[in-house]
Design an enzyme around this catalytic site. Structure first.
Site, PDB file in Angstrom:
ATOM      1  N   GLY A 134       0.828  -1.211   0.000  1.00  0.00           N
ATOM      2  CA  GLY A 134       0.000   0.000   0.000  1.00  0.00           C
ATOM      3  C   GLY A 134       0.860   1.257   0.000  1.00  0.00           C
TER       4      GLY A 134
ATOM      5  N   GLY B  78      -1.133   7.749   0.530  1.00  0.00           N
ATOM      6  CA  GLY B  78      -1.418   7.896   1.960  1.00  0.00           C
ATOM      7  C   GLY B  78      -0.202   7.729   2.868  1.00  0.00           C
TER       8      GLY B  78
ATOM      9  N   GLY C 165       1.354   5.047   3.587  1.00  0.00           N
ATOM     10  CA  GLY C 165       2.324   4.125   2.973  1.00  0.00           C
ATOM     11  C   GLY C 165       3.350   4.875   2.143  1.00  0.00           C
TER      12      GLY C 165
ATOM     13  N   ASP D 143       1.661  -2.259  -4.580  1.00  0.00           N
ATOM     14  CA  ASP D 143       0.320  -1.661  -4.535  1.00  0.00           C
ATOM     15  C   ASP D 143      -0.461  -2.102  -5.765  1.00  0.00           C
ATOM     16  OD1 ASP D 143      -1.878   0.235  -4.078  1.00  0.00           O
ATOM     17  OD2 ASP D 143      -0.493   1.351  -2.827  1.00  0.00           O
TER      18      ASP D 143
ATOM     19  N   TYR E  20     -14.039  -3.517  10.748  1.00  0.00           N
ATOM     20  CA  TYR E  20     -12.709  -2.892  10.628  1.00  0.00           C
ATOM     21  C   TYR E  20     -11.976  -3.017  11.966  1.00  0.00           C
ATOM     22  CZ  TYR E  20      -9.137   0.760  10.026  1.00  0.00           C
ATOM     23  OH  TYR E  20      -7.953   1.451   9.955  1.00  0.00           O
TER      24      TYR E  20
ATOM     25  N   LYS F 125      -8.340  -4.884  12.949  1.00  0.00           N
ATOM     26  CA  LYS F 125      -7.179  -4.222  13.541  1.00  0.00           C
ATOM     27  C   LYS F 125      -6.820  -4.830  14.900  1.00  0.00           C
ATOM     28  CE  LYS F 125      -6.261  -1.563  10.070  1.00  0.00           C
ATOM     29  NZ  LYS F 125      -5.018  -1.777   9.289  1.00  0.00           N
TER      30      LYS F 125
HETATM   31  N1  LIG Z   1      -5.662   7.222   7.777  1.00  0.00           N
HETATM   32  C1  LIG Z   1      -5.955   6.905   9.021  1.00  0.00           C
HETATM   33  O1  LIG Z   1      -6.584   7.690   9.764  1.00  0.00           O
HETATM   34  C2  LIG Z   1      -5.526   5.579   9.594  1.00  0.00           C
HETATM   35  C3  LIG Z   1      -5.646   5.395  10.972  1.00  0.00           C
HETATM   36  C4  LIG Z   1      -5.265   4.165  11.516  1.00  0.00           C
HETATM   37  C5  LIG Z   1      -4.772   3.159  10.721  1.00  0.00           C
HETATM   38  N2  LIG Z   1      -4.672   3.368   9.374  1.00  0.00           N
HETATM   39  C6  LIG Z   1      -4.167   2.245   8.569  1.00  0.00           C
HETATM   40  O2  LIG Z   1      -3.034   2.687   7.853  1.00  0.00           O
HETATM   41  C7  LIG Z   1      -2.956   1.966   6.617  1.00  0.00           C
HETATM   42  C8  LIG Z   1      -2.841   2.959   5.467  1.00  0.00           C
HETATM   43  O3  LIG Z   1      -3.966   3.797   5.497  1.00  0.00           O
HETATM   44  P1  LIG Z   1      -4.083   5.135   4.620  1.00  0.00           P
HETATM   45  O4  LIG Z   1      -4.935   6.050   5.398  1.00  0.00           O
HETATM   46  O5  LIG Z   1      -2.741   5.560   4.176  1.00  0.00           O
HETATM   47  O6  LIG Z   1      -4.940   4.584   3.399  1.00  0.00           O
HETATM   48  P2  LIG Z   1      -5.010   5.073   1.875  1.00  0.00           P
HETATM   49  O7  LIG Z   1      -6.339   4.621   1.391  1.00  0.00           O
HETATM   50  O8  LIG Z   1      -4.638   6.499   1.752  1.00  0.00           O
HETATM   51  O9  LIG Z   1      -3.859   4.201   1.180  1.00  0.00           O
HETATM   52  C9  LIG Z   1      -3.933   2.793   1.201  1.00  0.00           C
HETATM   53  C10 LIG Z   1      -3.072   2.216   0.100  1.00  0.00           C
HETATM   54  O10 LIG Z   1      -3.239   0.790   0.146  1.00  0.00           O
HETATM   55  C11 LIG Z   1      -3.457   0.314  -1.172  1.00  0.00           C
HETATM   56  N3  LIG Z   1      -4.212  -0.938  -1.144  1.00  0.00           N
HETATM   57  C12 LIG Z   1      -5.530  -1.104  -0.829  1.00  0.00           C
HETATM   58  N4  LIG Z   1      -5.878  -2.389  -0.996  1.00  0.00           N
HETATM   59  C13 LIG Z   1      -4.751  -3.046  -1.407  1.00  0.00           C
HETATM   60  C14 LIG Z   1      -4.482  -4.389  -1.739  1.00  0.00           C
HETATM   61  N5  LIG Z   1      -5.424  -5.336  -1.718  1.00  0.00           N
HETATM   62  N6  LIG Z   1      -3.222  -4.723  -2.118  1.00  0.00           N
HETATM   63  C15 LIG Z   1      -2.247  -3.769  -2.183  1.00  0.00           C
HETATM   64  N7  LIG Z   1      -2.448  -2.484  -1.880  1.00  0.00           N
HETATM   65  C16 LIG Z   1      -3.702  -2.118  -1.500  1.00  0.00           C
HETATM   66  C17 LIG Z   1      -4.216   1.444  -1.878  1.00  0.00           C
HETATM   67  O11 LIG Z   1      -4.108   1.317  -3.285  1.00  0.00           O
HETATM   68  C18 LIG Z   1      -3.511   2.671  -1.316  1.00  0.00           C
HETATM   69  O12 LIG Z   1      -2.381   3.017  -2.085  1.00  0.00           O
HETATM   70  C19 LIG Z   1      -4.211   1.085   6.560  1.00  0.00           C
HETATM   71  O13 LIG Z   1      -3.887  -0.207   7.006  1.00  0.00           O
HETATM   72  C20 LIG Z   1      -5.157   1.750   7.537  1.00  0.00           C
HETATM   73  O14 LIG Z   1      -6.087   0.858   8.092  1.00  0.00           O
HETATM   74  C21 LIG Z   1      -5.028   4.553   8.792  1.00  0.00           C
END
Ligand SMILES: NC(=O)c1ccc[n+]([C@@H]2O[C@H](COP(=O)([O-])OP(=O)(O)OC[C@H]3O[C@@H](n4cnc5c(N)ncnc54)[C@H](O)[C@@H]3O)[C@@H](O)[C@H]2O)c1
Length: 263
Positions: free
Chosen positions: A12, A16, A18, A37, A153, A157
């Site tokens: 990922g 974001g 990642g 990704d 969700y 987690k």
């Molecule tokens: N943003 C928040 O507030 C937050 C808070 C707590 C935890 N998280 C966790 O952090 C991680 C990243 O979140 P984010 O906010 O950057 O999300 P985001 O949606 O901005 O980015 C997620 C990335 O993961 C990729 N992705 C999705 N499904 C996929 C798959 N099957 N295989 C490969 N890549 C895949 C997407 O293409 C994207 O590039 C996630 O696990 C999320 O649960 C986020």
């Protein structure tokens, strides 16, 4: 910095938080970083931009759906072919959408398990460039507290915490397992929560979701999470869990069973 001259694989990583991990690793002189990704167009564009900033041959994109073990393994193979080692895995890919909860479980739990098993059984032991390898599993503040708006969700987690704590007990091949629990962070994932509610929740839970969003404190920026995670990769102890919320970092201590019984 532990990450200097190391090779990392970030699922990922094209968007974001990642993408911020990828940038922070490069900023701290990682030898090479693989972005695993879904979308090749986006991935190639990101690689082009990062190569301009950090130089050629420092970052590659591999098209991977983390729910597919073969794709993940091919991405890891490509990583060692390109960079000749494999030291760090960040299992970051995830979605937050209880309306498609079976897919959510597949990505958030199965994807992380595939990553851990491949890295622990083969890629880190065979290809680490120093005595230690590191796996970072991405959970959430909803990995340590309940949330009625997105119960599935939240379950995914919580699962990441159990997985990481259990794998860390093995301490196989000197592989350190860390868990990160970000709080609300400004990314597309969270924007979707605002834009699509209640369509991204199982209908009967959507009032709880709206209630949470109404009282939610501000969002932190993704680079705050990435900067801290890259430091923790070097500094944190195996099996530890870290909360990164409201621009603050603290270790989450889960009491053992004896501690709970005494109360
Ligand atoms: N943003 C928040 O507030 C937050 C808070 C707590 C935890 N998280 C966790 O952090 C991680 C990243 O979140 P984010 O906010 O950057 O999300 P985001 O949606 O901005 O980015 C997620 C990335 O993961 C990729 N992705 C999705 N499904 C996929 C798959 N099957 N295989 C490969 N890549 C895949 C997407 O293409 C994207 O590039 C996630 O696990 C999320 O649960 C986020």
């Amino acid at each position: 910095m532990f990450v200097k001259d190391k090779v990392a694989f970030v699922t990922g990583g094209a968007n974001g938080i990642g993408l911020c991990y990828v940038k922070e690793l490069l900023k701290n002189s990682a030898k090479g970083v693989t972005i695993a990704d879904l979308d090749p167009k986006r991935g190639e564009k990101v690689v082009e931009e990062l190569s301009k900033e950090y130089g050629d041959n420092k970052v590659i994109f591999v098209q991977v759906d983390v729910t597919n073990k073969n794709e993940l393994e091919n991405g890891m193979k490509k990583t060692v072919e390109t960079f000749k080692s494999f030291d760090i895995l960040i299992n970051n890919a995830g979605i937050m959408n209880d309306a498609i909860w079976e897919k959510e479980i597949d990505i958030n739990i199965k994807g992380t398990i595939h990553g851990c098993l491949l890295a622990m059984d083969e890629y880190i032991p065979k290809y680490k460039s120093s005595s230690e390898g590191v796996i970072v599993n991405v959970s959430s503040i909803f990995g340590i507290e309940p949330f009625g708006g997105l119960p599935i969700y939240t379950a995914t987690k919580h699962a990441i915490i159990g997985l990481s704590r259990s794998l860390s007990q093995l301490n196989n091949e000197n592989i350190k397992i860390l868990t990160i629990c970000p709080g609300p962070t400004a990314t597309a994932l969270l924007q979707d929560l605002f834009d699509k509610t209640p369509n991204n929740s199982v209908e009967k839970y959507s009032d709880a979701m709206k209630g949470y969003m109404a009282v939610m404190k501000g969002m932190q920026e993704a680079p705050f999470v990435a900067e801290n995670v890259v430091k923790l990769i070097g500094d944190a102890k195996n099996g530890t869990i870290w909360n990164l919320e409201n621009n603050e970092k603290y270790e989450v201590i889960i009491p053992d069973k004896e501690g709970l019984l005494k109360k």
